[in-house]
Design an enzyme around this catalytic site. Structure first.
Site, PDB file in Angstrom:
ATOM      1  N   HIS A  64       0.651  -1.319  -0.243  1.00  0.00           N
ATOM      2  CA  HIS A  64       0.210   0.293   0.038  1.00  0.00           C
ATOM      3  C   HIS A  64       0.832   0.988   0.035  1.00  0.00           C
ATOM      4  O   HIS A  64       0.634   2.589  -0.577  1.00  0.00           O
ATOM      5  CB  HIS A  64      -0.383  -0.472   1.281  1.00  0.00           C
ATOM      6  CG  HIS A  64      -2.053  -0.608   1.396  1.00  0.00           C
ATOM      7  ND1 HIS A  64      -2.572  -1.606   2.481  1.00  0.00           N
ATOM      8  CD2 HIS A  64      -2.777  -1.111  -0.248  1.00  0.00           C
ATOM      9  CE1 HIS A  64      -3.561  -2.162   1.634  1.00  0.00           C
ATOM     10  NE2 HIS A  64      -3.713  -2.474   0.624  1.00  0.00           N
TER      11      HIS A  64
ATOM     12  N   CYS B  82       4.046  -0.665 -22.939  1.00  0.00           N
ATOM     13  CA  CYS B  82       3.352   0.415 -22.246  1.00  0.00           C
ATOM     14  C   CYS B  82       4.019  -0.745 -20.681  1.00  0.00           C
ATOM     15  O   CYS B  82       3.507  -0.128 -19.777  1.00  0.00           O
ATOM     16  CB  CYS B  82       1.534  -0.332 -22.144  1.00  0.00           C
ATOM     17  SG  CYS B  82       1.264  -2.139 -22.109  1.00  0.00           S
TER      18      CYS B  82
ATOM     19  N   GLU C 287       2.615 -10.089 -23.482  1.00  0.00           N
ATOM     20  CA  GLU C 287       3.377  -9.715 -22.282  1.00  0.00           C
ATOM     21  C   GLU C 287       3.800 -11.602 -21.265  1.00  0.00           C
ATOM     22  O   GLU C 287       5.050 -11.828 -20.344  1.00  0.00           O
ATOM     23  CB  GLU C 287       3.204  -8.870 -20.504  1.00  0.00           C
ATOM     24  CG  GLU C 287       1.384  -9.781 -20.818  1.00  0.00           C
ATOM     25  CD  GLU C 287       0.541  -8.440 -19.772  1.00  0.00           C
ATOM     26  OE1 GLU C 287       1.770  -7.481 -19.435  1.00  0.00           O
ATOM     27  OE2 GLU C 287      -0.682  -8.271 -19.688  1.00  0.00           O
TER      28      GLU C 287
ATOM     29  N   ASP D 172       5.661  -7.772 -17.301  1.00  0.00           N
ATOM     30  CA  ASP D 172       5.249  -9.273 -17.466  1.00  0.00           C
ATOM     31  C   ASP D 172       5.932  -9.919 -18.407  1.00  0.00           C
ATOM     32  O   ASP D 172       6.729 -11.325 -18.104  1.00  0.00           O
ATOM     33  CB  ASP D 172       4.429  -9.553 -17.567  1.00  0.00           C
ATOM     34  CG  ASP D 172       3.515  -9.423 -16.269  1.00  0.00           C
ATOM     35  OD1 ASP D 172       3.653  -9.702 -14.894  1.00  0.00           O
ATOM     36  OD2 ASP D 172       2.230  -8.402 -16.036  1.00  0.00           O
TER      37      ASP D 172
HETATM   38  C1  PEP Z   1       3.476  -4.931 -18.230  1.00  0.00           C
HETATM   39  O1  PEP Z   1       3.465  -6.091 -17.991  1.00  0.00           O
HETATM   40  O2  PEP Z   1       4.267  -4.507 -18.277  1.00  0.00           O
HETATM   41  C2  PEP Z   1       2.331  -4.103 -17.597  1.00  0.00           C
HETATM   42  C3  PEP Z   1       2.096  -3.103 -18.644  1.00  0.00           C
HETATM   43  O3  PEP Z   1       1.303  -4.540 -17.092  1.00  0.00           O
HETATM   44  P1  PEP Z   1       1.410  -4.339 -15.520  1.00  0.00           P
HETATM   45  O4  PEP Z   1       2.638  -4.041 -15.262  1.00  0.00           O
HETATM   46  O5  PEP Z   1       0.098  -4.413 -14.635  1.00  0.00           O
HETATM   47  O6  PEP Z   1       1.354  -5.733 -15.096  1.00  0.00           O
HETATM   48 MG    MG Z   2       1.521  -6.635 -16.819  1.00  0.00          MG
END
Ligand code: PEP
Ligand code: MG
Length: 587
Positions: free
Chosen positions: A196, A510, A439, A463
């Site tokens: 958190h 992303c 991912e 990921d």
């Molecule tokens: C990622 O895995 O790069 C991603 C953008 O998703 P998260 O970080 O929310 O798993």
């Molecule tokens: Mg991810």
């Protein structure tokens, strides 16, 4: 002022949360110790002792209500949810009622009974494999520590007074975190990236490092500190040379921020004229307004699961619709990419807290796998997203896909959600493109199949790195092996971009790599023209874009991708980043 060195200089390393560099004095918060002295009571002291505990619980309930009522208007949305979670723990019969039973049965003092119960409860949480649940054990300790303080008659707020300082703590309760705006920064011993504390710090953009392990023990009040929230390092009692260096870096950072602001309205276009789309990642709907102001061309990733965490009931269709609509309206016509629920692994729903924890949750019923296993819940979310699309351009993004049949199944459910809305005569967006996150290595290796079935792709490097290198992204013990520049990772990213471009489908990155300006040229050279990142990185990445020539980068990156010797990859990367730095400095 000349610093007074009271401790020999040393440094501690933890997990960086960002927010820049800060120099200041330490304010060490009392640890949340749950140790209490055991006192045997006379029989006639037992009921007054029970009342004393009940009064302390009431005082803490009141304290939380006051904090909640005085939440600043710009406090992050999670704040209220976190206070709710603490209220629930406070009222949990396993804590309070069991402690009272212990006072009566064992004729012991309230402190001892409460500390015992809290310790047991926290340990039960901490035995979970799942990182998110493990961290909830810390919430139990925090709330128990608050009741112990109330039992001792002290309710003074640790951060409410005194000069601004860098807060050092073993842990900070979310309620205390809300006072962080008065702190210069903070260094915390516990917590991973999903704690958190880290979630709140990130959305507040305060310099912070978590996972420091022993800062609260080693640092004393008033020690001089340098907290580097970007590198995840805390320098204690720095000498004059180090202080001078970091003051210089701070001043340079400030100057750079000012300079970067000039780029806000400059179109993101490379030297050879290629337009580049720079989008923002958000966790909560009202962050889209900030993203708009920071110049984001759209939201490339709205992590919708944050609406679902820390609550005992899942948000219904109307609540979700309102949240997504808020995000869409905040972007005033710029596209918003809403990722469907990515729970499982380190993000567990409270409604599932009692269910069996998988041996390897990151490889288990996560993200789209979870949604396909819970079609009613998934359809509720899909309808809410489609409805929000009536208010502006929305794109749907599906996380963690690995199989073609998962895409087909998800697309069928999206179609079903559309027809359910139409049957009910509820307005929805006419055209909502559907994309998939790449991912999992399997998805990258078969990216052309993904590109054929979907409207766009988005590479989740966080990921992708975890699954390619077999590194749990939340595990401190192996964090040094989490390498975004491993040749295998780079190959998979490049492969995905190539496949999408061949199929003439938009592709973005992303994951965190998109916001790392050291990687901008590399990604541009791979053919990437859509980046999505935290708003704070947008202008820095834009500057790299403005100084890059894709035509020149492409052959260099192609050569780099042909390398599998780590040292050669590293030097090729360094050359790529450093070429034309003189021009960067003049820009
Ligand atoms: C990622 O895995 O790069 C991603 C953008 O998703 P998260 O970080 O929310 O798993
Ligand atoms: Mg991810």
């Amino acid at each position: 002022m000349r610093p007074v060195i009271v401790t020999p200089m040393f440094s501690l390393h933890g997990t960086p949360i960002g927010g820049g560099i800060v120099i200041g004095r330490a304010r060490v918060l009392e640890p949340n110790r749950l140790d209490a002295e055991r006192i045997r009571l006379h029989v006639d002291q037992v009921e007054p002792e029970v009342l004393r505990l009940i009064a302390a619980q009431a005082a803490v309930r009141e304290e939380l209500a006051v904090i909640s009522a005085h939440l600043p208007a710009d406090a992050p949305h999670e704040a209220e949810a976190l206070l709710d979670a603490h209220r629930m723990i406070l009222d949990d019969p396993l804590l309070g009622e069991e402690a009272i039973r212990m006072i009566r049965e064992q004729t012991v003092n309230a402190e001892w009974a409460l500390a015992n119960r809290a310790g047991l409860l926290a340990e039960q949480f901490e035995e979970f494999e799942d990182a998110y649940l493990r961290e909830r054990g810390q919430d139990v300790r925090q709330i128990a520590a608050r009741v112990l303080k109330a039992l001792s008659g002290s309710t003074t707020h640790p951060l409410g007074s005194g000069d601004p300082a860098i807060i050092i703590a073993n842990d900070i309760a979310p309620a205390d975190m809300l006072m962080l705006k008065r702190a210069l920064g903070f260094g915390i011993d516990l917590g991973g990236t999903t704690s958190h504390t880290a979630i709140l710090a990130r959305s507040m953009n305060v310099p912070a490092v978590v996972g420091l392990r022993c800062a609260a023990e080693l640092i004393q009040d008033d020690d001089w500190l340098i907290l580097d929230g970007e590198a995840g390092v805390l320098y204690v009692a720095p000498d004059e040379t180090l202080l001078a260096e970091f003051r210089h870096r701070q001043a340079a950072d400030q100057l750079e921020r000012e300079r970067l602001k000039r780029l806000l309205h400059v179109p993101a276009r490379t030297l050879d004229g290629v337009p580049v789309t720079l989008q923002a990642n958000i966790e909560l709907p009202d962050e889209s307004r900030q993203a708009f102001e920071a110049g984001a061309a759209g939201i490339g990733l709205f992590r919708s699961e944050f609406l679902f965490l820390n609550r005992s009931e899942l948000p219904g269709e109307d609540e979700q619709y309102e949240a997504y609509r808020l995000a869409v309206e905040g972007m005033r016509g710029r596209p918003v990419t809403i990722r469907t629920l990515d729970v499982g692994a380190d993000k567990t729903l409270q409604t599932d807290a009692g269910s069996v924890v998988a041996t390897n949750p990151a490889l288990g019923l996560r993200a789209i796998r979870y949604c396909l296993a819970q079609p009613l819940m998934f359809l509720t979310q899909l309808r809410a997203i489609l409805r929000a699309a009536a208010h502006g351009p929305v794109r749907l993004l599906i996380p963690m896909l690995a199989h073609g049949h998962e895409i087909d199944h998800a697309l069928r459910l999206i179609e079903l959600a559309r027809s359910q809305l139409d049957e009910r005569g509820i307005p929805r967006g006419a055209h909502v493109p559907v994309g998939g996150m790449i991912e999992v290595p399997a998805a990258a290796l078969t990216a052309s199949m993904f590109a054929r079935r979907l409207d766009f792709l988005s590479v989740g490097t966080n990921d992708l790195i975890q699954y390619t290198l077999a590194i749990d992204r939340t595990d401190h013990a192996i964090s040094s092996l989490y390498d975004p520049y491993h040749p295998a990772v780079l190959q998979l990213i490049a492969m995905t971009i190539r496949a999408a471009r061949r199929a003439d489908k938009p592709v973005s990155v992303c994951g965190e790599l998109a916001g790392d300006w050291n990687a901008t040229r590399l990604l541009l050279g791979m053919g990437l023209t859509i980046f999505s990142m935290h708003s704070a990185s947008l202008l820095r990445v834009k500057r790299e874009v403005l100084l890059s020539d894709i035509g020149q980068l492409q052959p260099k990156v192609a050569r780099l991708l042909g390398q599998d010797e780590p040292a050669k990859v590293a030097s090729a990367l360094a050359r790529l980043r450093d070429d034309g730095r003189g021009e960067t400095a003049r820009a």
